[in-house]
Design a protein around this motif. Structure first.
Motif, PDB file in Angstrom:
ATOM      1  N   MET A   1     112.991  31.769  63.784  1.00 31.74           N
ATOM      2  CA  MET A   1     112.490  32.827  64.662  1.00 31.74           C
ATOM      3  C   MET A   1     110.974  32.967  64.487  1.00 31.74           C
ATOM      4  O   MET A   1     110.474  33.007  63.364  1.00 31.74           O
ATOM      5  CB  MET A   1     113.159  34.157  64.312  1.00 31.74           C
ATOM      6  CG  MET A   1     112.740  35.294  65.232  1.00 31.74           C
ATOM      7  SD  MET A   1     113.641  36.825  64.856  1.00 31.74           S
ATOM      8  CE  MET A   1     113.049  37.141  63.205  1.00 31.74           C
ATOM      9  N   LYS A   2     110.245  33.049  65.608  1.00 34.79           N
ATOM     10  CA  LYS A   2     108.795  33.158  65.549  1.00 34.79           C
ATOM     11  C   LYS A   2     108.388  34.571  65.156  1.00 34.79           C
ATOM     12  O   LYS A   2     108.997  35.551  65.579  1.00 34.79           O
ATOM     13  CB  LYS A   2     108.181  32.800  66.899  1.00 34.79           C
ATOM     14  CG  LYS A   2     108.384  31.336  67.290  1.00 34.79           C
ATOM     15  CD  LYS A   2     107.698  31.028  68.593  1.00 34.79           C
ATOM     16  CE  LYS A   2     107.869  29.559  68.950  1.00 34.79           C
ATOM     17  NZ  LYS A   2     107.206  29.227  70.244  1.00 34.79           N
ATOM     18  N   ARG A   3     107.336  34.660  64.352  1.00 33.12           N
ATOM     19  CA  ARG A   3     106.840  35.961  63.922  1.00 33.12           C
ATOM     20  C   ARG A   3     105.320  35.992  63.994  1.00 33.12           C
ATOM     21  O   ARG A   3     104.651  34.958  63.996  1.00 33.12           O
ATOM     22  CB  ARG A   3     107.274  36.242  62.480  1.00 33.12           C
ATOM     23  CG  ARG A   3     108.779  36.356  62.285  1.00 33.12           C
ATOM     24  CD  ARG A   3     109.092  36.686  60.851  1.00 33.12           C
ATOM     25  NE  ARG A   3     108.570  35.685  59.939  1.00 33.12           N
ATOM     26  CZ  ARG A   3     108.512  35.801  58.614  1.00 33.12           C
ATOM     27  NH1 ARG A   3     108.960  36.918  58.057  1.00 33.12           N
ATOM     28  NH2 ARG A   3     108.042  34.838  57.872  1.00 33.12           N
ATOM     29  N   PHE A   4     104.753  37.199  64.055  1.00 30.28           N
ATOM     30  CA  PHE A   4     103.313  37.377  63.979  1.00 30.28           C
ATOM     31  C   PHE A   4     102.880  37.448  62.515  1.00 30.28           C
ATOM     32  O   PHE A   4     103.682  37.784  61.632  1.00 30.28           O
ATOM     33  CB  PHE A   4     102.867  38.662  64.692  1.00 30.28           C
ATOM     34  CG  PHE A   4     103.016  38.598  66.185  1.00 30.28           C
ATOM     35  CD1 PHE A   4     102.162  37.814  66.943  1.00 30.28           C
ATOM     36  CD2 PHE A   4     104.021  39.305  66.828  1.00 30.28           C
ATOM     37  CE1 PHE A   4     102.296  37.752  68.316  1.00 30.28           C
ATOM     38  CE2 PHE A   4     104.168  39.243  68.201  1.00 30.28           C
ATOM     39  CZ  PHE A   4     103.295  38.461  68.952  1.00 30.28           C
ATOM     40  N   VAL A   5     101.615  37.160  62.266  1.00 28.04           N
ATOM     41  CA  VAL A   5     101.056  37.375  60.933  1.00 28.04           C
ATOM     42  C   VAL A   5     100.981  38.873  60.684  1.00 28.04           C
ATOM     43  O   VAL A   5     100.446  39.630  61.503  1.00 28.04           O
ATOM     44  CB  VAL A   5      99.656  36.746  60.818  1.00 28.04           C
ATOM     45  CG1 VAL A   5      99.058  37.039  59.454  1.00 28.04           C
ATOM     46  CG2 VAL A   5      99.722  35.254  61.062  1.00 28.04           C
ATOM     47  N   GLU A   6     101.517  39.312  59.581  1.00 24.36           N
ATOM     48  CA  GLU A   6     101.586  40.738  59.285  1.00 24.36           C
ATOM     49  C   GLU A   6     100.570  41.117  58.220  1.00 24.36           C
ATOM     50  O   GLU A   6     100.360  40.395  57.248  1.00 24.36           O
ATOM     51  CB  GLU A   6     102.988  41.119  58.816  1.00 24.36           C
ATOM     52  CG  GLU A   6     104.066  40.908  59.879  1.00 24.36           C
ATOM     53  CD  GLU A   6     105.427  41.316  59.377  1.00 24.36           C
ATOM     54  OE1 GLU A   6     105.506  41.748  58.200  1.00 24.36           O
ATOM     55  OE2 GLU A   6     106.398  41.209  60.140  1.00 24.36           O
TER      56      GLU A   6
END
Length: 479
Positions: A1-6
């Protein structure tokens, strides 16, 4: 699953480094600023406040303020108020100043009161570059560029501007008076009375402006160049390359070394043309480089017979094109370049093969001019493409051979014009980009010169770091 940099939550506790030194990398440019300023003898350079006063509130050491200014000009922060904010929030500025936060008035006064010393710092860095072996090529490109002053164009007056403005006011007054005459022919009413009062107020204001312009006109005519600027009295209206455009500001002259593109010397003037600047800039560059001979290249705006001769006498070889100011070529006739000079016989050979012998010498504007012509023009078959007069006359300056040598060098090395553009126009573009739209922030020529010295110092320091690297540059400064 793709995620944003947090990122880290704002409420989360973290362990920051215990000292500022841990935030500044070994290759950070601020370390060059720190080492360079620490190696300077600020008292010898003329900075005020190097020795603290016995009484009164403790002052900031000049090295702190100088470091802050160099950092600001390296990072496009020239305003004293913005520098004050950076000193309180920027980790690099905190490291550089030891977490001192001078107020903007103190920062501004330092630049204003130490102009001569700041210019010496700029010259000292150039001397350092020479010691480090970055200025080994005795060749420079010379150019000038117009920089905006604080003075608005509407606050600058020349004879033409003044006459144009007065004519506009007179036209407006006449139009309002005509409207008053028209109003007098109508039946009185409250609306008409209100309009009449407005017109009278406008006329009164315009007449007041006309009176003020009359006083300014007297000041303008009394000025040496018949021009005045109200905000910055030293700034001048200057033409730029765009047709019909101009700028109220200063003409900045630079000599740039052709190998590493470092600015060898610079000068801020309020003279709108470059014609009288060639020998001054070339001699200053030659003295800075410490060489016996120097090659200098410039554009056609610098072409001046006297300036070229002065360079020749100083051991400076110049290359620049001659502007074609004569309209004879546009009329389809032969120019002076179509006539060949034979030094052994002291004659000119025209396109038809006839000899134009020397006739006499006279003096014009302090220059000795030799005159040549022939009586064979009347029967010449190509006379119509040569002259419309009785005969074609050629004028030769007593030092014409110097100008001919310049033309030969240009014919043999036309690539020098491209080299000039690539060398000298890049520094101007870089400095103006750092300045932003406002360009200079200070007023009067001496203070503007100090501001320009900081820009040149920042540019040269950036170039030196790019060429050598931060650590080698720091090591060379400490030697």
């Amino acid at each position: 699953m793709k995620r944003f940099v947090e990122g880290t939550a704002r409420g989360q506790s973290t362990l920051f480094p215990e000292c500022l030194e841990d935030w500044i990398g070994e290759d950070n440019p601020v370390r060059v600023i720190d080492v360079f300023v620490d190696e300077l003898d600020l008292a010898e350079l003329g900075f005020d406040g190097v020795a603290p006063e016995v009484t009164g509130r403790p002052a900031y050491h000049p090295s702190v303020l100088l470091k802050l200014y160099i950092y600001g000009y390296l990072n496009r922060v020239q305003s004293s108020r913005r520098l004050e904010r950076e000193a309180g929030r920027n980790v690099e500025a905190m490291w550089l100043t030891g977490r001192l936060v001078p107020d903007h008035k103190t920062i501004a006064d330092f630049r204003k009161d130490n102009g001569g010393a700041i210019r010496q710092v700029c010259a000292r860095f150039i001397a350092l570059c020479r010691v480090m072996g970055l200025l080994t090529d005795p060749s420079v490109a010379i150019d000038g560029s117009k920089f905006k002053a604080v003075n608005n164009r509407d606050k600058n007056f020349t004879r033409a501007k003044m006459e144009r403005r007065m004519a506009q006011i007179e036209e407006s007054v006449a139009r309002y008076l005509q409207q008053l005459d028209t109003a007098d022919r109508h039946e009185p009413s409250e609306a008409l009375q209100s309009k009449t009062n407005r017109l009278k107020d406008k006329i009164a204001k315009l007449r007041e402006q006309m009176q003020n312009l009359g006083e300014l006109r007297a000041q303008m005519l009394a000025a040496p160049d018949q021009q005045i600027s109200l905000t910055d009295p030293d700034s001048r209206s200057m033409a730029t390359s765009g047709r019909g455009s101009g700028v109220v500001g200063y003409n900045v002259q630079v000599a740039v070394e052709t190998k590493h593109h470092l600015i060898i010397t610079h000068e801020v003037t309020n003279v709108g043309t470059d014609r009288s600047q060639l020998s001054t800039m070339a001699k200053a560059a030659k003295a800075t480089l410490g060489v016996e001979s120097l090659d200098a290249v410039a554009d056609r705006g610098y072409f001046s017979s006297e300036e070229i001769l002065a360079c020749e006498d100083a051991g400076i070889t110049v290359t620049l094109p001659k502007p074609m100011t004569s309209g004879i070529i546009a009329k389809g006739r032969f120019g002076k370049q179509d006539f060949r000079y034979v030094a052994e016989q002291d004659v000119y050979i025209c396109p038809a093969g006839e000899s134009l012998p020397y006739r006499y010498t006279n003096e014009e504007h302090g220059m000795l001019l030799r005159r040549y012509w022939t009586n064979a023009c009347q029967g010449c078959a190509i006379k119509q493409t040569c002259t419309s007069g009785k005969e074609r006359r050629i004028t030769r300056w007593e030092h014409e051979h110097v100008l001919e040598a310049v033309q030969r060098r240009l014919d043999e090395h036309p690539e020098k014009m491209r080299q000039r553009r690539e060398t000298v126009e890049h520094p101007f573009g870089t400095i103006k980009a750092r300045m932003g739209a406002t360009h200079f922030l200070m007023k009067t020529l001496p203070r503007v010169a100090s501001e320009m010295a900081l820009h040149v110092l920042a540019y040269n320091m950036t170039r030196a770091m790019s060429i050598m690297g931060v650590r080698p540059l720091m090591a060379a400064i400490r030697v």
